[in-house]
Motif scaffolding. Structure first.
Motif, PDB file in Angstrom:
ATOM      1  N   PRO A  78     -66.022   3.758  49.045  1.00 17.18           N
ATOM      2  CA  PRO A  78     -66.786   3.303  50.200  1.00 17.18           C
ATOM      3  C   PRO A  78     -66.131   3.755  51.508  1.00 17.18           C
ATOM      4  O   PRO A  78     -64.906   3.846  51.598  1.00 17.18           O
ATOM      5  N   LYS A  79     -66.962   4.036  52.498  1.00 14.11           N
ATOM      6  CA  LYS A  79     -66.446   4.482  53.787  1.00 14.11           C
ATOM      7  C   LYS A  79     -67.297   3.862  54.891  1.00 14.11           C
ATOM      8  O   LYS A  79     -68.521   3.802  54.777  1.00 14.11           O
ATOM      9  N   SER A  80     -66.639   3.423  55.941  1.00 14.42           N
ATOM     10  CA  SER A  80     -67.333   2.887  57.113  1.00 14.42           C
ATOM     11  C   SER A  80     -66.855   3.618  58.349  1.00 14.42           C
ATOM     12  O   SER A  80     -65.658   3.857  58.516  1.00 14.42           O
ATOM     13  N   VAL A  81     -67.798   3.981  59.188  1.00 14.96           N
ATOM     14  CA  VAL A  81     -67.493   4.602  60.479  1.00 14.96           C
ATOM     15  C   VAL A  81     -68.048   3.650  61.533  1.00 14.96           C
ATOM     16  O   VAL A  81     -69.260   3.441  61.606  1.00 14.96           O
ATOM     17  N   LEU A  82     -67.163   3.072  62.333  1.00 10.13           N
ATOM     18  CA  LEU A  82     -67.572   2.066  63.305  1.00 10.13           C
ATOM     19  C   LEU A  82     -67.662   2.644  64.709  1.00 10.13           C
ATOM     20  O   LEU A  82     -66.855   3.493  65.100  1.00 10.13           O
ATOM     21  N   LYS A  83     -68.637   2.158  65.453  1.00  2.00           N
ATOM     22  CA  LYS A  83     -68.867   2.531  66.847  1.00  2.00           C
ATOM     23  C   LYS A  83     -68.843   4.049  67.039  1.00  2.00           C
ATOM     24  O   LYS A  83     -68.145   4.579  67.885  1.00  2.00           O
ATOM     25  N   PHE A  84     -69.645   4.711  66.227  1.00  7.39           N
ATOM     26  CA  PHE A  84     -69.750   6.170  66.238  1.00  7.39           C
ATOM     27  C   PHE A  84     -70.847   6.579  67.223  1.00  7.39           C
ATOM     28  O   PHE A  84     -71.998   6.191  67.057  1.00  7.39           O
ATOM     29  N   ASN A 131     -72.977   2.177  63.613  1.00 11.00           N
ATOM     30  CA  ASN A 131     -72.008   1.992  62.538  1.00 11.00           C
ATOM     31  C   ASN A 131     -72.630   2.577  61.276  1.00 11.00           C
ATOM     32  O   ASN A 131     -73.796   2.328  60.987  1.00 11.00           O
ATOM     33  N   LEU A 132     -71.844   3.350  60.544  1.00  9.57           N
ATOM     34  CA  LEU A 132     -72.326   3.966  59.310  1.00  9.57           C
ATOM     35  C   LEU A 132     -71.541   3.390  58.145  1.00  9.57           C
ATOM     36  O   LEU A 132     -70.305   3.378  58.175  1.00  9.57           O
ATOM     37  N   ASN A 133     -72.247   2.912  57.119  1.00 11.22           N
ATOM     38  CA  ASN A 133     -71.605   2.333  55.937  1.00 11.22           C
ATOM     39  C   ASN A 133     -72.065   3.085  54.698  1.00 11.22           C
ATOM     40  O   ASN A 133     -73.228   2.992  54.310  1.00 11.22           O
ATOM     41  N   PHE A 134     -71.127   3.826  54.091  1.00  9.48           N
ATOM     42  CA  PHE A 134     -71.420   4.612  52.905  1.00  9.48           C
ATOM     43  C   PHE A 134     -70.815   3.904  51.689  1.00  9.48           C
ATOM     44  O   PHE A 134     -69.610   3.723  51.625  1.00  9.48           O
ATOM     45  N   PRO A 135     -71.636   3.503  50.716  1.00  6.93           N
ATOM     46  CA  PRO A 135     -71.092   2.843  49.522  1.00  6.93           C
ATOM     47  C   PRO A 135     -70.443   3.847  48.575  1.00  6.93           C
ATOM     48  O   PRO A 135     -70.524   5.064  48.777  1.00  6.93           O
ATOM     49  N   LYS A 136     -69.838   3.315  47.540  1.00  7.58           N
ATOM     50  CA  LYS A 136     -69.217   4.142  46.510  1.00  7.58           C
ATOM     51  C   LYS A 136     -70.261   5.072  45.893  1.00  7.58           C
ATOM     52  O   LYS A 136     -71.389   4.668  45.653  1.00  7.58           O
ATOM     53  N   ASN A 137     -69.891   6.332  45.679  1.00 14.29           N
ATOM     54  CA  ASN A 137     -70.722   7.355  45.046  1.00 14.29           C
ATOM     55  C   ASN A 137     -71.986   7.699  45.828  1.00 14.29           C
ATOM     56  O   ASN A 137     -72.995   8.086  45.246  1.00 14.29           O
ATOM     57  N   SER A 138     -71.943   7.567  47.142  1.00 15.57           N
ATOM     58  CA  SER A 138     -73.118   7.932  47.940  1.00 15.57           C
ATOM     59  C   SER A 138     -73.128   9.445  48.198  1.00 15.57           C
ATOM     60  O   SER A 138     -72.092  10.074  48.360  1.00 15.57           O
ATOM     61  N   LEU A 139     -74.327   9.990  48.217  1.00 13.20           N
ATOM     62  CA  LEU A 139     -74.541  11.424  48.401  1.00 13.20           C
ATOM     63  C   LEU A 139     -75.604  11.593  49.471  1.00 13.20           C
ATOM     64  O   LEU A 139     -76.680  11.002  49.388  1.00 13.20           O
ATOM     65  N   MET A 140     -75.294  12.391  50.495  1.00 16.71           N
ATOM     66  CA  MET A 140     -76.237  12.542  51.599  1.00 16.71           C
ATOM     67  C   MET A 140     -76.009  13.856  52.335  1.00 16.71           C
ATOM     68  O   MET A 140     -74.994  14.515  52.141  1.00 16.71           O
ATOM     69  N   ILE A 141     -77.004  14.211  53.155  1.00 20.22           N
ATOM     70  CA  ILE A 141     -76.841  15.352  54.044  1.00 20.22           C
ATOM     71  C   ILE A 141     -77.007  14.875  55.482  1.00 20.22           C
ATOM     72  O   ILE A 141     -77.651  13.857  55.750  1.00 20.22           O
ATOM     73  N   GLN A 142     -76.372  15.612  56.359  1.00 17.50           N
ATOM     74  CA  GLN A 142     -76.452  15.348  57.795  1.00 17.50           C
ATOM     75  C   GLN A 142     -76.787  16.675  58.456  1.00 17.50           C
ATOM     76  O   GLN A 142     -76.174  17.690  58.165  1.00 17.50           O
TER      77      GLN A 142
END
Length: 160
Positions: A78-84, A131-142
């Protein structure tokens, strides 16, 4: 995994060529989101093997007058990016797991919560604080755009 990225980049290039070049910014990204999601069956996600580490693959895509920055991300943990704060217009498309985005409402100073399920996306404009919250095993494009404001008016002096 390279096959997945190549296919997504190919879809982006093909669809960008089909979108009116006078459309740019978040409108362009929103149209591109629909085109990518409509062609999701062409993206070979079944070939994606769960990795033992996080993956962040980046590529610059130049099509016509558009300069795009593409990022393919897999988060094993899991990963969180705060106040991005976004410095460009951004399109997020989720392929696996439930990604949560909290967007700051500038007027009320309260966060608006958005949950993106697989094969959903959201377009956010430049200057958005989130704020971005990515759970375990998340897959995405930006996908980010470098804005070049096109003037759609014909500036040539045409005399008939």
């Amino acid at each position: 995994m390279d096959i997945i990225i190549k296919e997504i980049v190919t879809i982006i290039k093909e669809e960008t060529e089909n979108i009116n070049k006078k459309i740019y910014g978040t409108t362009y990204l929103e149209i591109l989101k629909e085109k990518i999601l409509n062609r999701q069956d062409q993206i070979p996600l079944k070939n994606f093997q769960t990795q033992n580490s996080n993956i962040n693959l980046e590529e610059n895509i130049n099509v016509l007058d558009k300069n795009l920055f593409f990022k393919f991300s897999f988060y094993q943990n899991p990963k969180s990016v705060l106040k991005f704060k976004l410095d460009k217009n951004v399109l997020f498309i989720v392929f696996k797991e439930l990604v949560k985005i909290d967007i700051l409402n500038q007027k009320t100073q309260k966060y608006i919560n958005i949950s993106l399920k697989p094969f959903m996306g959201v377009t956010l404009s430049r200057g958005t604080l989130c704020n971005l919250n990515f759970p375990k095993n998340s897959l995405m494009i930006q996908l980010e755009t470098d804005e070049i404001d096109f003037d759609i008016e014909n500036k040539k002096n045409v005399t008939i």
